[in-house]
Write an enzyme that holds these catalytic residues in place. Structure first.
Site, PDB file in Angstrom:
ATOM      1  N   ASN A   1       1.278  -1.697   0.395  1.00 13.06           N
ATOM      2  CA  ASN A   1       0.024  -0.279   0.345  1.00 13.06           C
ATOM      3  C   ASN A   1       0.951   1.482  -0.053  1.00 13.06           C
ATOM      4  OD1 ASN A   1      -1.744   1.804   0.916  1.00 13.06           O
ATOM      5  ND2 ASN A   1      -2.331   1.230   2.552  1.00 13.06           N
TER       6      ASN A   1
ATOM      7  N   LYS B   1       0.354   3.695  -0.446  1.00 12.89           N
ATOM      8  CA  LYS B   1      -0.594   6.017   0.072  1.00 12.89           C
ATOM      9  C   LYS B   1      -0.159   6.753  -0.627  1.00 12.89           C
ATOM     10  CE  LYS B   1      -0.094   3.071   4.731  1.00 12.89           C
ATOM     11  NZ  LYS B   1       0.411   3.387   6.139  1.00 12.89           N
TER      12      LYS B   1
ATOM     13  N   HIS C   1      -9.486   1.868   5.005  1.00 12.12           N
ATOM     14  CA  HIS C   1      -7.892   1.803   5.919  1.00 12.12           C
ATOM     15  C   HIS C   1      -8.181   2.313   6.688  1.00 12.12           C
ATOM     16  CE1 HIS C   1      -4.065   2.846   6.726  1.00 12.12           C
ATOM     17  NE2 HIS C   1      -3.663   1.438   5.908  1.00 12.12           N
TER      18      HIS C   1
ATOM     19  N   GLU D   1      -5.996   5.474   8.200  1.00 19.24           N
ATOM     20  CA  GLU D   1      -6.708   6.191   7.673  1.00 19.24           C
ATOM     21  C   GLU D   1      -7.113   7.261   6.730  1.00 19.24           C
ATOM     22  OE1 GLU D   1      -2.346   5.987   5.558  1.00 19.24           O
ATOM     23  OE2 GLU D   1      -1.658   4.636   7.746  1.00 19.24           O
TER      24      GLU D   1
ATOM     25  N   GLU E   1      -4.871  -4.812  10.852  1.00 17.49           N
ATOM     26  CA  GLU E   1      -3.937  -3.494  10.612  1.00 17.49           C
ATOM     27  C   GLU E   1      -4.639  -2.637  11.985  1.00 17.49           C
ATOM     28  OE1 GLU E   1      -2.297  -2.268   6.675  1.00 17.49           O
ATOM     29  OE2 GLU E   1      -3.866  -0.916   7.389  1.00 17.49           O
TER      30      GLU E   1
ATOM     31  N   GLY F   1       2.885   1.900  10.515  1.00 20.04           N
ATOM     32  CA  GLY F   1       4.056   3.541  10.514  1.00 20.04           C
ATOM     33  C   GLY F   1       4.715   3.350  11.876  1.00 20.04           C
TER      34      GLY F   1
ATOM     35  N   SER G   1       4.097  -1.839  10.353  1.00 16.65           N
ATOM     36  CA  SER G   1       5.137  -2.317  10.270  1.00 16.65           C
ATOM     37  C   SER G   1       5.963  -3.967  10.130  1.00 16.65           C
ATOM     38  CB  SER G   1       5.753  -2.081  12.067  1.00 16.65           C
ATOM     39  OG  SER G   1       5.335  -0.823  12.009  1.00 16.65           O
TER      40      SER G   1
HETATM   41  P1  13P Z   1       3.618   0.200   7.782  1.00 15.28           P
HETATM   42  O1  13P Z   1       3.464  -0.952   6.903  1.00 15.28           O
HETATM   43  O2  13P Z   1       4.229   1.241   7.325  1.00 15.28           O
HETATM   44  O3  13P Z   1       3.373  -0.148   8.774  1.00 15.28           O
HETATM   45  O4  13P Z   1       2.291   0.717   7.332  1.00 15.28           O
HETATM   46  C1  13P Z   1       0.881  -0.628   7.786  1.00 15.28           C
HETATM   47  C2  13P Z   1      -0.583  -0.198   6.333  1.00 15.28           C
HETATM   48  O5  13P Z   1      -1.353   1.007   6.260  1.00 15.28           O
HETATM   49  C3  13P Z   1      -0.823  -1.139   5.219  1.00 15.28           C
HETATM   50  O6  13P Z   1      -1.951  -0.606   4.614  1.00 15.28           O
END
Ligand code: 13P
Length: 248
Positions: free
Chosen positions: A9, A11, A94, A96, A164, A170, A210
């Site tokens: 992803n 982003k 997601h 976010e 997640e 992150g 992560s």
């Molecule tokens: P990270 O791998 O940067 O922690 O992000 C995970 C994520 O949100 C994938 O959609």
């Protein structure tokens, strides 16, 4: 047997030129990959990514999809627009989007219905925040996200769920493999209870948060974990390939 699926992803990262470069670096590194490999890229990268992945095993995904067919929805991108480019997967819900853009379980459901109607394969994200976890509300939160998000859905053939935990995204904090396996096990049992044993048996559930080359093998060894949804580590070809090739 559930085929493992590793999805990146991206982003809001990578311009079109950067996307092309990253894909060209990635292609040889995942040429012999065993899992299914998907990259979910920003809308503006989709065309160039479609051309860049040609002849490779990498599949194309988007990061969202509108719930309506077309019309007055400024800033939204429809399923038909994605299909025309050759998009196969789409991330829905997601954290976010839930956190910053008002996504709810209801709108997740609407987007999911629209994706399925248009033969897009949804990767539906669920997960609890740190506060919810600390208040012991993880199961309650997941139950609501799943029951409302998947309301009315009967065919799960093309659906992937990504668990997640928001506190692991992150942050460098990964859920321990046992912890992730246990929570994903809970999701699977809930799916079984609600949608039947056959659905639960075949449904692929990813872990996200992560995930890195260094922890992918341990996470992927867990019986309930069928893949990963990768953020930061998907932005570097060697890191993403290191996860895809977790078996060595
Ligand atoms: P990270 O791998 O940067 O922690 O992000 C995970 C994520 O949100 C994938 O959609």
């Amino acid at each position: 047997m559930r085929k493992p699926i590793i999805a990146g992803n991206w982003k809001m990262n990578k311009t079109a030129a950067e996307a092309e470069k990253l894909i060209n670096e990635l292609k040889p590194l995942v040429a012999k990959s065993k899992p299914e490999v998907v990259i979910c890229v920003p809308y503006t990268d989709l065309w160039i990514a479609k051309n860049a992945i040609a002849g490779s095993k990498i599949k194309l995904g988007a990061e969202n999809v509108a719930w309506a067919d077309s019309g007055a929805f400024t800033g939204e991108i429809s399923a038909a627009m994605l299909k025309e480019i050759g998009v196969e997967y789409v991330i829905i819900g997601h954290s976010e989007r839930r956190q910053y853009f008002g996504e709810t379980d209801k709108t997740v459901n609407m987007r999911l219905v629209q994706a399925l109607k248009n033969d897009l394969k949804p990767i539906v994200c669920v997960g609890e925040t740190l506060e919810e976890r600390e208040k012991n509300k993880t199961k309650k939160v997941l139950k609501k996200q799943i029951l409302e998000g998947f309301d009315g859905i009967t065919d799960f053939t093309n659906i992937v769920i990504a668990y997640e935990p928001v506190w692991a995204i992150g942050t460098g904090k990964t859920a321990t493999a046992e912890d992730a396996n246990k929570t994903i096990g809970y999701i699977r049992s809930l799916i079984k209870k609600t949608f039947g044993a056959e659905v639960a048996k075949n449904l692929r559930i990813q872990y996200g948060g992560s995930m890195k080359p260094g922890n992918a093998k341990e996470l992927m060894a867990m019986r309930n974990i069928d893949g990963g949804l990768i953020g930061g580590a998907a932005l570097k070809a060697e890191d993403f390939a290191g996860i895809v090739n977790y078996k060595g």
